[in-house]
Design a protein around this motif. Sequence first.
Motif, PDB file in Angstrom:
ATOM      1  N   SER A  81       0.843  -1.197   0.000  1.00 29.38           N
ATOM      2  CA  SER A  81       0.000   0.000   0.000  1.00 29.38           C
ATOM      3  C   SER A  81       0.876   1.244   0.000  1.00 29.38           C
ATOM      4  CB  SER A  81      -0.938   0.005   1.207  1.00 29.38           C
ATOM      5  OG  SER A  81      -0.199   0.068   2.399  1.00 29.38           O
ATOM      6  N   ALA A  82       0.344   2.319  -0.512  1.00 27.96           N
ATOM      7  CA  ALA A  82       1.097   3.567  -0.613  1.00 27.96           C
ATOM      8  C   ALA A  82       1.118   4.276   0.734  1.00 27.96           C
ATOM      9  CB  ALA A  82       0.473   4.472  -1.674  1.00 27.96           C
ATOM     10  N   LEU A  83       2.296   4.407   1.302  1.00 20.35           N
ATOM     11  CA  LEU A  83       2.449   5.177   2.538  1.00 20.35           C
ATOM     12  C   LEU A  83       2.500   6.637   2.126  1.00 20.35           C
ATOM     13  CD1 LEU A  83       2.925   5.292   5.597  1.00 20.35           C
ATOM     14  CD2 LEU A  83       5.369   5.054   5.128  1.00 20.35           C
ATOM     15  N   ILE A  84       1.421   7.363   2.401  1.00 23.53           N
ATOM     16  CA  ILE A  84       1.342   8.741   1.910  1.00 23.53           C
ATOM     17  C   ILE A  84       1.641   9.784   2.963  1.00 23.53           C
ATOM     18  CG2 ILE A  84      -0.167   8.225  -0.019  1.00 23.53           C
ATOM     19  CD1 ILE A  84      -2.497   9.235   1.680  1.00 23.53           C
ATOM     20  N   ASP A  85       1.695   9.375   4.212  1.00 22.92           N
ATOM     21  CA  ASP A  85       2.123  10.311   5.253  1.00 22.92           C
ATOM     22  C   ASP A  85       2.782   9.493   6.348  1.00 22.92           C
ATOM     23  OD1 ASP A  85       2.608  12.699   6.510  1.00 22.92           O
ATOM     24  OD2 ASP A  85       0.544  13.387   6.377  1.00 22.92           O
ATOM     25  N   ASN A  86       3.880   9.986   6.836  1.00 20.18           N
ATOM     26  CA  ASN A  86       4.629   9.294   7.877  1.00 20.18           C
ATOM     27  C   ASN A  86       5.385  10.352   8.664  1.00 20.18           C
ATOM     28  OD1 ASN A  86       6.172   7.684   9.495  1.00 20.18           O
ATOM     29  ND2 ASN A  86       7.346   6.762   7.850  1.00 20.18           N
ATOM     30  N   LYS A  87       4.682  10.970   9.599  1.00 24.32           N
ATOM     31  CA  LYS A  87       5.383  11.973  10.391  1.00 24.32           C
ATOM     32  C   LYS A  87       4.865  11.992  11.818  1.00 24.32           C
ATOM     33  CE  LYS A  87       2.968  15.744   8.307  1.00 24.32           C
ATOM     34  NZ  LYS A  87       3.020  17.025   7.749  1.00 24.32           N
ATOM     35  N   ASP A  88       5.791  12.066  12.701  1.00 21.89           N
ATOM     36  CA  ASP A  88       5.524  12.229  14.125  1.00 21.89           C
ATOM     37  C   ASP A  88       4.435  11.298  14.657  1.00 21.89           C
ATOM     38  OD1 ASP A  88       6.145  13.346  16.588  1.00 21.89           O
ATOM     39  OD2 ASP A  88       4.585  14.867  16.422  1.00 21.89           O
ATOM     40  N   GLY A  89       4.588  10.010  14.372  1.00 21.66           N
ATOM     41  CA  GLY A  89       3.675   9.041  14.948  1.00 21.66           C
ATOM     42  C   GLY A  89       2.371   8.843  14.211  1.00 21.66           C
ATOM     43  N   PHE A 109      -8.498   4.605   3.102  1.00 22.31           N
ATOM     44  CA  PHE A 109      -7.233   4.742   3.820  1.00 22.31           C
ATOM     45  C   PHE A 109      -7.233   3.884   5.079  1.00 22.31           C
ATOM     46  CE2 PHE A 109      -8.204   8.773   1.775  1.00 22.31           C
ATOM     47  CZ  PHE A 109      -7.030   9.057   1.085  1.00 22.31           C
ATOM     48  N   ASN A 110      -6.053   3.492   5.515  1.00 20.92           N
ATOM     49  CA  ASN A 110      -5.869   2.899   6.840  1.00 20.92           C
ATOM     50  C   ASN A 110      -4.814   3.744   7.536  1.00 20.92           C
ATOM     51  OD1 ASN A 110      -6.520   0.728   8.721  1.00 20.92           O
ATOM     52  ND2 ASN A 110      -4.340   0.284   8.570  1.00 20.92           N
ATOM     53  N   SER A 111      -5.098   4.140   8.761  1.00 23.12           N
ATOM     54  CA  SER A 111      -4.198   5.035   9.491  1.00 23.12           C
ATOM     55  C   SER A 111      -3.790   4.427  10.818  1.00 23.12           C
ATOM     56  CB  SER A 111      -4.886   6.379   9.753  1.00 23.12           C
ATOM     57  OG  SER A 111      -5.282   6.977   8.538  1.00 23.12           O
ATOM     58  N   VAL A 112      -2.564   4.734  11.229  1.00 20.55           N
ATOM     59  CA  VAL A 112      -2.019   4.293  12.512  1.00 20.55           C
ATOM     60  C   VAL A 112      -1.543   5.538  13.243  1.00 20.55           C
ATOM     61  CG1 VAL A 112      -0.270   2.879  13.637  1.00 20.55           C
ATOM     62  CG2 VAL A 112      -1.283   2.101  11.487  1.00 20.55           C
ATOM     63  N   LEU A 113      -2.012   5.702  14.473  1.00 23.87           N
ATOM     64  CA  LEU A 113      -1.658   6.865  15.280  1.00 23.87           C
ATOM     65  C   LEU A 113      -1.027   6.374  16.575  1.00 23.87           C
ATOM     66  CD1 LEU A 113      -1.806   9.980  15.414  1.00 23.87           C
ATOM     67  CD2 LEU A 113      -4.087   9.733  16.409  1.00 23.87           C
ATOM     68  N   ALA A 114       0.236   6.711  16.770  1.00 22.42           N
ATOM     69  CA  ALA A 114       0.970   6.260  17.959  1.00 22.42           C
ATOM     70  C   ALA A 114       0.386   6.885  19.224  1.00 22.42           C
ATOM     71  CB  ALA A 114       2.451   6.626  17.827  1.00 22.42           C
ATOM     72  N   ALA A 136      -8.615  -0.493  16.141  1.00 21.84           N
ATOM     73  CA  ALA A 136      -7.795  -0.875  17.299  1.00 21.84           C
ATOM     74  C   ALA A 136      -7.591   0.349  18.183  1.00 21.84           C
ATOM     75  CB  ALA A 136      -6.444  -1.436  16.858  1.00 21.84           C
ATOM     76  N   GLY A 137      -7.646   0.139  19.486  1.00 21.15           N
ATOM     77  CA  GLY A 137      -7.389   1.223  20.430  1.00 21.15           C
ATOM     78  C   GLY A 137      -8.554   2.178  20.584  1.00 21.15           C
ATOM     79  N   GLU A 138      -8.210   3.406  20.924  1.00 21.73           N
ATOM     80  CA  GLU A 138      -9.201   4.463  21.146  1.00 21.73           C
ATOM     81  C   GLU A 138      -8.664   5.739  20.538  1.00 21.73           C
ATOM     82  OE1 GLU A 138     -11.070   5.213  25.176  1.00 21.73           O
ATOM     83  OE2 GLU A 138      -9.868   7.035  24.983  1.00 21.73           O
ATOM     84  N   MET A 139      -9.552   6.541  19.984  1.00 27.34           N
ATOM     85  CA  MET A 139      -9.140   7.843  19.468  1.00 27.34           C
ATOM     86  C   MET A 139     -10.183   8.887  19.818  1.00 27.34           C
ATOM     87  SD  MET A 139      -9.946   7.985  15.385  1.00 27.34           S
ATOM     88  CE  MET A 139      -9.448   9.668  15.280  1.00 27.34           C
ATOM     89  N   VAL A 140      -9.745  10.124  19.801  1.00 29.42           N
ATOM     90  CA  VAL A 140     -10.639  11.256  19.989  1.00 29.42           C
ATOM     91  C   VAL A 140     -10.623  12.035  18.686  1.00 29.42           C
ATOM     92  CG1 VAL A 140     -11.049  13.388  21.258  1.00 29.42           C
ATOM     93  CG2 VAL A 140     -10.163  11.378  22.462  1.00 29.42           C
ATOM     94  N   LEU A 141     -11.803  12.244  18.124  1.00 32.77           N
ATOM     95  CA  LEU A 141     -11.935  13.089  16.950  1.00 32.77           C
ATOM     96  C   LEU A 141     -12.415  14.446  17.432  1.00 32.77           C
ATOM     97  CD1 LEU A 141     -12.039  13.452  13.813  1.00 32.77           C
ATOM     98  CD2 LEU A 141     -14.485  12.938  14.027  1.00 32.77           C
ATOM     99  N   GLU A 142     -11.619  15.470  17.178  1.00 33.23           N
ATOM    100  CA  GLU A 142     -12.042  16.834  17.492  1.00 33.23           C
ATOM    101  C   GLU A 142     -12.586  17.449  16.218  1.00 33.23           C
ATOM    102  OE1 GLU A 142     -10.064  21.049  18.620  1.00 33.23           O
ATOM    103  OE2 GLU A 142      -9.327  19.324  19.752  1.00 33.23           O
ATOM    104  N   ARG A 170      -4.094   7.886  24.602  1.00 34.82           N
ATOM    105  CA  ARG A 170      -3.600   6.709  25.317  1.00 34.82           C
ATOM    106  C   ARG A 170      -2.170   6.387  24.908  1.00 34.82           C
ATOM    107  NH1 ARG A 170      -8.198   3.035  27.369  1.00 34.82           N
ATOM    108  NH2 ARG A 170      -9.742   4.654  27.721  1.00 34.82           N
ATOM    109  N   GLU A 171      -1.567   5.418  25.604  1.00 38.12           N
ATOM    110  CA  GLU A 171      -0.211   4.979  25.267  1.00 38.12           C
ATOM    111  C   GLU A 171      -0.211   3.980  24.119  1.00 38.12           C
ATOM    112  OE1 GLU A 171       2.132   3.665  28.595  1.00 38.12           O
ATOM    113  OE2 GLU A 171       1.373   5.290  29.865  1.00 38.12           O
ATOM    114  N   GLU A 172      -1.303   3.194  23.986  1.00 42.00           N
ATOM    115  CA  GLU A 172      -1.387   2.176  22.953  1.00 42.00           C
ATOM    116  C   GLU A 172      -1.644   2.829  21.588  1.00 42.00           C
ATOM    117  OE1 GLU A 172      -3.899   2.176  25.495  1.00 42.00           O
ATOM    118  OE2 GLU A 172      -2.569   1.110  26.858  1.00 42.00           O
ATOM    119  N   THR A 173      -1.206   2.154  20.551  1.00 46.89           N
ATOM    120  CA  THR A 173      -1.439   2.604  19.182  1.00 46.89           C
ATOM    121  C   THR A 173      -2.931   2.516  18.840  1.00 46.89           C
ATOM    122  OG1 THR A 173       0.753   1.866  18.511  1.00 46.89           O
ATOM    123  CG2 THR A 173      -0.865   2.117  16.767  1.00 46.89           C
TER     124      THR A 173
END
Length: 183
Positions: A81-89, A109-114, A136-142, A170-173
């Motif tokens: 897959s095309a990695l189109i952004d890779n910055k700061d986690g 898209f599939n996204s991973v947020l550290a 996977a995990g938990e996120m907050v959408l503002e 959180r600490e988890e991805t």
Amino acid sequence: MNLNEIIAENLKRLRTERNLSLGRLAELSGVSKVMLSQIERGESNPTINTLWKIATGLQVSYTRLIDRQTDAPLVVRQEESALIDNKDGYLVYHYSGRTEGEKRSFEFFNSVLAGGKEFTSEGHGANTHEYLLVTAGEMVLEYQGEEYVLQKGDYIHFDCSCPHTYRNKREETTEFTNLVYYV
């Protein structure tokens, strides 16, 4: 062909088809003429926000800039897959290939947020909607001054032409898939 070469080829083709100079596209997109020139030569690794601005200026979907032009069915494996952004986690993988002549009004898209990281999108252009599923995990959408806490399996749909922030407190991805739809 790497992603920067694909973007360079597509940008030059789309700009030329519309009879736009680099200067005029800079005015329409809000991206500098120098940056546009570097992208067209494959000398720059543009961010997602920069590509969204260019696509908006060209009045095309984002995928018209990043998709290979081909007539064959396209299977995109995770490792390809095309990695189109890779910055700061924040990693963003693009899975929506498009064949020449295909009319498609969405991108996948599939996204991973550290852990402890966030990413703010300036918005994806007029008349766009985002359909987001946390896998996977938990996120907050503002979004528009509100915070939406999303757990694994939770889904949200919103007008993504407005700025919005993905935040992992959180600490988890956190992982999420999102479909951007052009109305």
